[in-house]
Design an enzyme around this catalytic site. Sequence first.
Site, PDB file in Angstrom:
ATOM      1  N   ALA A   1       0.828  -1.210   0.000  1.00 28.60           N
ATOM      2  CA  ALA A   1       0.000   0.000   0.000  1.00 28.60           C
ATOM      3  C   ALA A   1       0.857   1.253   0.000  1.00 28.60           C
ATOM      4  O   ALA A   1       0.606   2.199  -0.752  1.00 28.60           O
ATOM      5  CB  ALA A   1      -0.944  -0.007   1.197  1.00 28.60           C
TER       6      ALA A   1
ATOM      7  N   ARG B   1       3.860   9.488 -10.192  1.00 33.33           N
ATOM      8  CA  ARG B   1       3.451   9.512 -11.602  1.00 33.33           C
ATOM      9  C   ARG B   1       2.673  10.777 -11.942  1.00 33.33           C
ATOM     10  O   ARG B   1       2.746  11.296 -13.057  1.00 33.33           O
ATOM     11  CB  ARG B   1       2.583   8.286 -11.927  1.00 33.33           C
ATOM     12  CG  ARG B   1       3.323   6.956 -11.896  1.00 33.33           C
ATOM     13  CD  ARG B   1       2.419   5.824 -12.356  1.00 33.33           C
ATOM     14  NE  ARG B   1       3.020   4.533 -12.056  1.00 33.33           N
ATOM     15  CZ  ARG B   1       2.690   3.764 -11.023  1.00 33.33           C
ATOM     16  NH1 ARG B   1       1.719   4.158 -10.204  1.00 33.33           N
ATOM     17  NH2 ARG B   1       3.289   2.619 -10.826  1.00 33.33           N
TER      18      ARG B   1
ATOM     19  N   GLU C   1      10.532   2.753   5.941  1.00 36.42           N
ATOM     20  CA  GLU C   1      10.342   1.303   6.047  1.00 36.42           C
ATOM     21  C   GLU C   1      11.307   0.760   7.106  1.00 36.42           C
ATOM     22  O   GLU C   1      12.525   0.930   6.997  1.00 36.42           O
ATOM     23  CB  GLU C   1      10.601   0.619   4.699  1.00 36.42           C
ATOM     24  CG  GLU C   1      10.688  -0.892   4.753  1.00 36.42           C
ATOM     25  CD  GLU C   1       9.495  -1.555   5.436  1.00 36.42           C
ATOM     26  OE1 GLU C   1       9.727  -2.443   6.277  1.00 36.42           O
ATOM     27  OE2 GLU C   1       8.350  -1.173   5.113  1.00 36.42           O
TER      28      GLU C   1
ATOM     29  N   SER D   1       8.386  -3.397  -1.173  1.00 35.87           N
ATOM     30  CA  SER D   1       7.638  -3.803  -2.371  1.00 35.87           C
ATOM     31  C   SER D   1       7.841  -5.268  -2.712  1.00 35.87           C
ATOM     32  O   SER D   1       8.261  -5.625  -3.813  1.00 35.87           O
ATOM     33  CB  SER D   1       8.037  -2.917  -3.570  1.00 35.87           C
ATOM     34  OG  SER D   1       7.730  -1.575  -3.326  1.00 35.87           O
TER      35      SER D   1
ATOM     36  N   CYS E   1       2.750 -12.866   0.250  1.00 34.03           N
ATOM     37  CA  CYS E   1       1.938 -14.043  -0.080  1.00 34.03           C
ATOM     38  C   CYS E   1       2.779 -15.148  -0.729  1.00 34.03           C
ATOM     39  O   CYS E   1       2.387 -16.310  -0.717  1.00 34.03           O
ATOM     40  CB  CYS E   1       0.806 -13.653  -1.026  1.00 34.03           C
ATOM     41  SG  CYS E   1      -0.335 -12.431  -0.359  1.00 34.03           S
TER      42      CYS E   1
ATOM     43  N   VAL F   1       9.102   4.716  12.072  1.00 37.97           N
ATOM     44  CA  VAL F   1       8.377   5.853  12.632  1.00 37.97           C
ATOM     45  C   VAL F   1       7.860   5.452  14.008  1.00 37.97           C
ATOM     46  O   VAL F   1       7.171   4.438  14.159  1.00 37.97           O
ATOM     47  CB  VAL F   1       7.224   6.297  11.715  1.00 37.97           C
ATOM     48  CG1 VAL F   1       6.366   7.366  12.392  1.00 37.97           C
ATOM     49  CG2 VAL F   1       7.774   6.824  10.395  1.00 37.97           C
TER      50      VAL F   1
ATOM     51  N   ASP G   1      -3.159  -3.485   5.080  1.00 37.29           N
ATOM     52  CA  ASP G   1      -3.587  -4.389   6.146  1.00 37.29           C
ATOM     53  C   ASP G   1      -3.895  -3.689   7.465  1.00 37.29           C
ATOM     54  O   ASP G   1      -4.352  -4.343   8.410  1.00 37.29           O
ATOM     55  CB  ASP G   1      -2.512  -5.450   6.394  1.00 37.29           C
ATOM     56  CG  ASP G   1      -2.312  -6.374   5.206  1.00 37.29           C
ATOM     57  OD1 ASP G   1      -3.100  -6.286   4.244  1.00 37.29           O
ATOM     58  OD2 ASP G   1      -1.364  -7.185   5.237  1.00 37.29           O
TER      59      ASP G   1
ATOM     60  N   ARG H   1     -28.365 -23.311 -10.041  1.00 35.39           N
ATOM     61  CA  ARG H   1     -29.648 -23.974 -10.347  1.00 35.39           C
ATOM     62  C   ARG H   1     -30.179 -24.701  -9.122  1.00 35.39           C
ATOM     63  O   ARG H   1     -31.380 -24.632  -8.808  1.00 35.39           O
ATOM     64  CB  ARG H   1     -29.451 -24.957 -11.495  1.00 35.39           C
ATOM     65  CG  ARG H   1     -29.186 -24.308 -12.847  1.00 35.39           C
ATOM     66  CD  ARG H   1     -28.954 -25.349 -13.920  1.00 35.39           C
ATOM     67  NE  ARG H   1     -30.146 -26.156 -14.176  1.00 35.39           N
ATOM     68  CZ  ARG H   1     -30.153 -27.218 -14.973  1.00 35.39           C
ATOM     69  NH1 ARG H   1     -29.042 -27.609 -15.592  1.00 35.39           N
ATOM     70  NH2 ARG H   1     -31.274 -27.889 -15.184  1.00 35.39           N
TER      71      ARG H   1
END
Length: 463
Positions: A14, A24, A37, A43, A47, A84, A292, A451
């Site tokens: 995130a 960008r 970080e 990055s 998972c 931090v 998260d 169904r």
Amino acid sequence: MTAERLVVIGGDAAGMSAASQARRLKGPDELSITAFERGHFTSYSACGIPYWVGGDVAERDDLIARTPEEHRARSIDLRMRTEVTEIDVAGQRVRSLDRDSGETSWTGFDKLVIATGARPVRPALPGMDAAGVHGVQTLDDGQALLDSLNRTEGSEGRRAVVVGAGYIGVEVAEAMLKRGFDVTVLNRGEQPMATLDPDMGRLVHDAMDGLGITTVNRAAVTAIRTGQDGRVAAVETAGASYPADVVVLGIGVEPETTLARAVGLPVGPHGGLLTDLSMRVVGHDNIWAGGDCVEVLDLVAGRTRHIALGTHANKHGQIIGSNVAGGYGTFPGVVGTAVSKVCDLEIARTGLREKDARAVGLRFVTATIESTGRAGYYPGAQSMTVKMLAEYRTGRLLGVQIVGRDGAAKRVDVAAVALTAGMTVEQMTSLDLGYAPPFSPVWDPVLVAARKTVTALRKAGTA
């Protein structure tokens, strides 16, 4: 003109998606970006760690999407190994600690992004900090686990105990099996995969047993016993002891909101930060949060929930980055889609389980079918089980669970789209899905389940 100052706390999905998207849209003369970080990597795909540990992914660096140097080359001041420790909301600044030098400093911001992620659940039980007990939350965790496994390489009768039978638990169990360990999974619940209903979880249990993984349900861990060398020797429960050369914790995660709580930012019932549709923290015009550490709206249940998935985190980051740079984007919510596997068994769910539907006061019917992933006569066709929930009277689809092989899991995406669109199960029966014998029976398993659910609704309506 003085550039606006954007500070990002957290350098994974995130946080760095937000930083990259903002860059960008605005150059460094318009927007300065500083990201913090606390770990060694940025990055990366958490998972993918079980698949790296199991050998499906060859190298650790294969899981890294973008290095710190690549971020810095785009004029993002990324400060690694820097944590931090305090947010000063009124003063619009954050205090950080360089974990290598021990130095602290303050950095001012005009806009702040909190992407602190989640922390693994680690019960305060005797022996939990022993050597040989591992989590799988970060790349550092994965490397430590691999080092522990390599330490026992060549030994016979190596034993691994996995605590927890959710997504991480079953994926790590597979990894341990591939590494040649005798694997025992200890699960507090009635069946593995508590994100499924127990009847579907039983299918996972049976398959794990068939693969040689011993699964013990209703087994609450009470302690980790160590040997004379201080390393893990066994996992203790109330009724038994399970010898172990390595223990892996897959108990789950909870939002990491320590910093946010300390300054009174709003959190929800599951401990995650609360945001509006733009991912702006409720009540704060210049603070955003994603990944998260936040709660999101469940579009089916109409309540917030905490879901720790990289797919959501990356979307949050894109939306936040657009908004902090003067654009506009929203994250409307989720339907709770997730997939996993243990060896060749595929597991998928989306929407509500039975207990979820009851918790929000919904009346529902269910239907369960068995089908195959290809035409029954086509070579390689294997079975899958599909369970579907629909709202009583209205017929609105509420949830789908799938357990099977041969491409079973990704069929849940059809149900996820139907849930997002608010479709009824009767509408689903007319979906124009792709068909050819190598890919599906004439009636796709999801449509067969729809169904049968329609039939269940009609019976319930006339009962």
